[in-house]
Design a protein around this motif. Structure first.
Motif, PDB file in Angstrom:
ATOM      1  N   GLY A   1      30.166  39.342  44.398  1.00  0.00           N
ATOM      2  CA  GLY A   1      31.113  38.735  43.463  1.00  0.00           C
ATOM      3  C   GLY A   1      32.522  39.288  43.462  1.00  0.00           C
ATOM      4  N   GLY A   2      32.800  40.286  44.301  1.00  0.00           N
ATOM      5  CA  GLY A   2      34.130  40.900  44.233  1.00  0.00           C
ATOM      6  C   GLY A   2      35.103  40.375  45.258  1.00  0.00           C
ATOM      7  N   ALA A   3      34.564  39.806  46.362  1.00  0.00           N
ATOM      8  CA  ALA A   3      35.435  39.297  47.429  1.00  0.00           C
ATOM      9  C   ALA A   3      35.027  37.861  47.737  1.00  0.00           C
ATOM     10  N   GLY A   4      35.588  37.314  48.828  1.00  0.00           N
ATOM     11  CA  GLY A   4      35.194  35.978  49.267  1.00  0.00           C
ATOM     12  C   GLY A   4      35.422  34.906  48.216  1.00  0.00           C
ATOM     13  N   ILE A   5      34.633  33.817  48.340  1.00  0.00           N
ATOM     14  CA  ILE A   5      34.859  32.685  47.441  1.00  0.00           C
ATOM     15  C   ILE A   5      34.634  33.038  45.982  1.00  0.00           C
ATOM     16  N   GLN A   6      33.736  33.996  45.752  1.00  0.00           N
ATOM     17  CA  GLN A   6      33.506  34.374  44.347  1.00  0.00           C
ATOM     18  C   GLN A   6      34.789  34.959  43.756  1.00  0.00           C
ATOM     19  N   ALA A   7      35.444  35.826  44.488  1.00  0.00           N
ATOM     20  CA  ALA A   7      36.709  36.404  44.014  1.00  0.00           C
ATOM     21  C   ALA A   7      37.772  35.322  43.916  1.00  0.00           C
ATOM     22  N   ASP A   8      37.761  34.411  44.893  1.00  0.00           N
ATOM     23  CA  ASP A   8      38.784  33.362  44.897  1.00  0.00           C
ATOM     24  C   ASP A   8      38.681  32.492  43.649  1.00  0.00           C
ATOM     25  N   LEU A   9      37.458  32.072  43.324  1.00  0.00           N
ATOM     26  CA  LEU A   9      37.288  31.204  42.159  1.00  0.00           C
ATOM     27  C   LEU A   9      37.713  31.910  40.873  1.00  0.00           C
TER      28      LEU A   9
END
Ligand code: ATP
Ligand code: HMH
Ligand code: MG
Length: 745
Positions: A254-262
């Motif tokens: 949840g800290g990087a990638g799409i989770q971070a983006d959203l």
């Protein structure tokens, strides 16, 4: 603010005769006002009353109503000038000058009354005054500056923002402010900036003032209270909420990638969407696996979105391999979204590769399709076909190469350089511009996904603000706030995520706990006035220069020996109450060290100085300051338990460590302690590394407890801490002159 206030606070020139030099103050003022200064503050600490009155008359003539004129410190001069019919608009007072109430009384409701304020305590005092007593607060210093010797620790833009948010009196930022700081300060809630050297010492004061004025005007609409605010404080785009698509990999932690983006897109006021390029099995410590679904399915995701939804901005992150890159490139060529930010992800914060090495070539073909690329130092080097830069100048040079070579705007990121600051720079070779953004590096392990978060926030803010520079400034402000609170989330044992919603939650009343580092900075600042008062005590001054009479030192030591014996018991109590073994051991060791120190005092010093205890002329009595301090310590523990007790014992470490180190190293006065200093051996005890280490541990232990405590407990801890600092002051003040404090037995 301006609607409530008849005066334009945007640009204050504070005069400095020395810096104005041979041109003279009046000439510089004339130029500055022509350039756009809206307030002139006459500041001359050396001039006599008559000289000041002459200067006021001269400046009033030069300004001729085009700006407001106020006088620093000297309410009497303003009153006298007005009696002579000279137009002076008001006064600016420091904390130690005439009271603002008296100024308001003397000058009437229409005058300007400004006040210097740099702590929460100052703001609290202003809040207790009748409304309208103070027109503006001069809050600073923002950066270290030489025009105000002995200034308090610099607040930085962030510290300014914290104070400005805590008062509804307009805040003018002062102290080391440069034109480049203006947008950030305005966003941080400044009602204006006040400038000394940047105008007085400028070769062309009119141009210097004009630059400030232009930057102020250009940042209109992005200040925190302008427009209709989004969560991040930025005004909404005319067209509504930007619809932002992230094309990136999944980070299940949840800290990087799409989770971070959203999270980032939502935090800065956008509607987030995500097309997944790859799945990672990842946590805060590293990447264990990568699964790349068929690129045809990515194409399906992208087409399905575009068939239905207008996309205002795209952020591209992890692309896994060449096939994925080609798929995204083809889609971009067809759809041509208005904003494309490409974060050329190659390696994760943990060091794991996220892009096939052979895909780097394909990535280069994607670059010209982006409006902005956001490489970190390592990625920039790959794109520039060079070794990673080790200096910020080297980073900028590579960014220029990449920008020119690929025809794309580059945001060069300094996150991976070491150094006290974390700079970024917008580099556009086509326009031949480099815009740098700087701010102190935040001490945190919570840096997982900073690059993902920044790039998606940037895509969103570029869509809503319509320009890159304000978008970068706002994205950085938001990211830095999020970085600062990341550790409070307590996610994972490696590099944890940033707290994407730290600002939103605290503005919504959801308490966001301060980090231990913030507690430390806030508490130290909170007792700045007490520390200054201690530094100025005749006792301490005389201790520093060796002129302290033996009788006074002896009295002090006798008091201190008694103090340490009881203080040791309070540390033992802290040990008894400690929630875990390391804390229990730490306070117990402190109690022991105190007793050792007390015994040593008696053996080496008191005995020497006065003979055996039973032969002394008068029996020992603890003085009033001593008793009061010890009562406070004991009461803190019995009333407030562990948290308040350790807050109350902290000043005895912290203030002594700070004082001791400065006394021994010469940081206090002109030179280091000479071996002939009569109390050199005693002072050296407090300059010892062992004491420094214990102090560090004590601060860390207390700050960690405060950071985790409820706001109410944290406030009580701070009160107990400050009270102890005040007792330290009284304790130092008591022994000299001895007759003044003697308590009847
Ligand atoms: N300790 C820090 N303090 C302040 N700002 C930081 C810090 N670390 C990173 N930043 C900022 O975070 C942003 C991302 O920079 P960084 O160079 O870390 O990117 P990155 O390596 O791509 O991140 P990631 O590891 O998430 O991919 C930049 O704006 C940078 O200035
Ligand atoms: C999925 C993903 N994208 C990007 C990064 C870069 O931090 C990461 N760690 N994970
Ligand atoms: Mg990155």
């Amino acid at each position: 603010m301006s609607s409530r206030h008849p005066f334009d606070l945007s640009l204050t020139l504070v005069t400095d005769a020395a810096l104005c030099g041979e041109r003279g103050v009046a000439a510089v003022v004339a130029e500055a006002v022509a350039g756009g200064a809206t307030i002139v503050q006459l500041r001359d600490k050396l001039a006599s009353t008559e000289q000041l009155l002459e200067q006021v008359a001269e400046l009033a003539g030069v300004i001729d109503g085009r700006a407001a004129l106020v006088v620093n410190d000297r309410l009497d001069v303003v009153v006298a000038a007005r009696e002579r019919g000279i137009r002076v608009d008001g006064v600016h007072l420091g904390q130690s000058d005439a009271a603002v109430l008296a100024a308001r009384d003397a000058l009437g409701p229409d005058a300007i009354v400004g006040l210097t304020a740099n702590t929460r305590a100052h703001l609290d005092a202003v809040a207790r005054l009748p409304r309208g007593t103070v027109d503006y607060l001069g809050v600073g210093v923002i950066r270290p500056t030489s025009t105000k010797p002995d200034h308090p620790p610099a607040l930085g833009v962030d510290g300014f923002a914290v104070l400005a948010a805590a008062t509804d009196v307009p805040c003018v930022a002062i102290g080391g402010v440069g034109a480049a700081d203006v947008p950030e300060l305005r966003r941080a809630g400044a009602a204006g900036v006040a400038v000394v050297s940047a105008i007085c010492a400028a070769p062309d004061p009119r141009a210097a003032a004009a630059e400030f004025a232009a930057r102020w005007a250009a940042s209109a609409g992005i200040e925190a209270d302008g427009g209709s605010p989004t969560a991040s404080g930025a005004p909404r785009p005319a067209g509504g909420v930007p619809r932002v698509l992230s094309i990136a990999g999944s980070d299940p932690s949840g800290g990087a990638g799409i989770q971070a983006d959203l999270k980032s897109i939502a935090a800065v006021g956008g509607y987030g969407m995500a097309a997944i390029t790859a799945l990672t099995a990842q946590n805060t410590r590293g990447v264990r696996g990568v699964h790349v679904p068929p690129a045809t399915f990515l194409a399906d995701q992208l087409d399905t979105i575009a068939d239905d939804i207008e996309v205002d901005a795209v952020k591209i992150g992890m692309l896994a391999n060449a096939e994925v890159i080609d798929t995204v490139a083809a889609w971009l060529r067809r759809i041509r979204p208005p904003v494309v930010v490409l974060d050329p992800v190659m390696v994760a914060t943990s060091g794991d590769r996220l892009l096939d090495p052979d895909a780097e070539r394909a990535l280069r073909d994607l670059l010209p399709l982006a409006d902005l690329v956001t490489p970190n130092v390592a990625e920039l080097a790959v794109l520039a076909d060079a070794e990673p830069a080790t200096t910020w100048a080297g980073v900028i040079a590579q960014a220029e190469t990449v920008s020119a070579g690929f025809g794309v705007r580059v945001l060069a990121k300094g996150g991976h350089l070491d150094g006290a600051t974390a700079p970024d720079a917008l580099v556009d070779a086509a326009a031949a511009t480099i815009v740098e953004f700087d701010g102190e590096r935040i001490a945190t392990t919570a840096t997982h996904g900073t690059g993902c978060s920044l790039s998606s926030a940037l895509a969103t803010l570029r869509a809503s603000l319509g320009a890159w520079e304000p978008a970068v400034a706002e994205a950085r402000r938001w990211l830095r706030e999020s970085l600062r609170h990341g550790e409070s989330l307590a996610v994972g044992g490696g590099h944890g995520p940033v707290h994407h919603f730290a600002g939103l939650w605290s503005r919504g009343g959801l308490a966001t706990a301060p980090t231990p580092a913030e507690v430390e900075a806030e508490w130290w600042a909170e007792i700045a006035d007490v520390r200054r008062a201690i530094d100025e005590l005749p006792f301490i001054r005389a201790l520093a220069d060796g002129s302290l009479p033996r009788t006074a030192f002896e009295e002090y030591l006798a008091q201190d020996a008694h103090y340490l014996r009881v203080y040791s018991r309070t540390l033992a109590e802290a040990s008894r109450l400690a929630p875990d073994a390391p804390a229990q051991a730490f306070w117990a060791a402190g109690a022991q060290r105190c007793l050792d120190g007390e015994l040593a005092l008696h053996r080496d010093r008191l005995h020497d100085l006065r003979g055996p205890r039973d032969q002394r002329a008068r029996p020992f009595e603890p003085n009033a300051a001593n008793t009061a301090y010890l009562d406070h310590l004991v009461a803190s523990g019995s009333r407030g338990g562990y948290a308040e007790l350790i807050a109350a014992v902290l000043p005895c470490y912290w203030i002594y460590d700070d004082l001791g180190r400065r006394l021994v190293t010469g940081g206090f006065g002109p030179e280091a302690l000479s071996p002939e200093h009569p109390y050199a051996d005693w002072l050296a005890m407090y300059g010892e590394p062992a004491f420094e280490l214990a102090t560090r541990q004590a601060i860390d232990t207390v700050a960690a407890v405060a950071s985790r405590a409820t706001p109410a407990v944290r406030a009580r801890m701070l009160r107990a801490f400050r009270r102890s600092a005040e007792h330290e002051l009284a304790f130092f003040a008591a022994p000299w002159p001895a007759d003044r404090i003697e308590v009847d037995a």
